[in-house]
Design an enzyme around this catalytic site. Sequence first.
Site, short mmCIF file in Angstrom:
data_model
loop_
_atom_site.label_atom_id
_atom_site.label_comp_id
_atom_site.label_asym_id
_atom_site.label_seq_id
_atom_site.Cartn_x
_atom_site.Cartn_y
_atom_site.Cartn_z
N LYS A 166 0.83 -1.21 0.00
CA LYS A 166 0.00 0.00 0.00
C LYS A 166 0.86 1.26 0.00
CE LYS A 166 -1.76 1.89 3.64
NZ LYS A 166 -2.47 2.17 4.91
N ASP A 173 -6.67 1.42 1.54
CA ASP A 173 -6.57 1.45 3.00
C ASP A 173 -7.94 1.10 3.58
OD1 ASP A 173 -8.13 3.69 2.56
OD2 ASP A 173 -6.93 5.01 3.83
#
Length: 211
Positions: free
Chosen positions: A120, A138
């Site tokens: 991420k 997220d």
Amino acid sequence: MNNIKRREILERLRADNPHPQTELEWSTPFELLIAVLLSAQATDVSVNKATRKLYPVANTPQSILDLGVDGLKTYIKTIGLFNTKAENVIKTCRMLIELHNSEIPEDQEALEALPGVGHKTANVVLNTAFGWPTIAVDTHIYRVSNRTKLAMGKTVNDVEKKLVKVVPKEFKLDVHHWLILHGRYTCIARKPRCGSCMIEDLCEFKEKTEV
């Protein structure tokens, strides 16, 4: 959700915010990388408070490495998991100096090899600093994507793959920021603010609220 509805959602989000930006404060790819690394399980507000004090003193791999772990902790101790993050930041700085001439590599695999930098974080850096059409998922994006039915998946990786598949090319660069901001301020975790949501009529969430 069908693709016509998906496109309308994205067009509305774009019309409302044509040039979305991260709420993390940064001026170089290195500052962004460190800010994103520090932001895991912490708020952007808390990270910005810390980096406003840190970056005027140290904002390069060498200057942060010179602080050492304990020196760095004095600046980031208000952020969650600061002990582990301090260790990772120092290790990352050392690797950037030794392997990348103190530059941030514009490469997914090289970024993910840095301590504390996961998939991420690498996606955020590639998207925000280098303009890659990556989609970093997220908790906000995971929630919004599943709740609206924009892109459903049981894991963040599933949602990322679905978004990459269903989001048209013209929206890919900015969709990460739109969905984060939508989840942070409108489609919030406990009770979404459906009554003030610009995509309420397109959203397929069944338990709409009036707030």
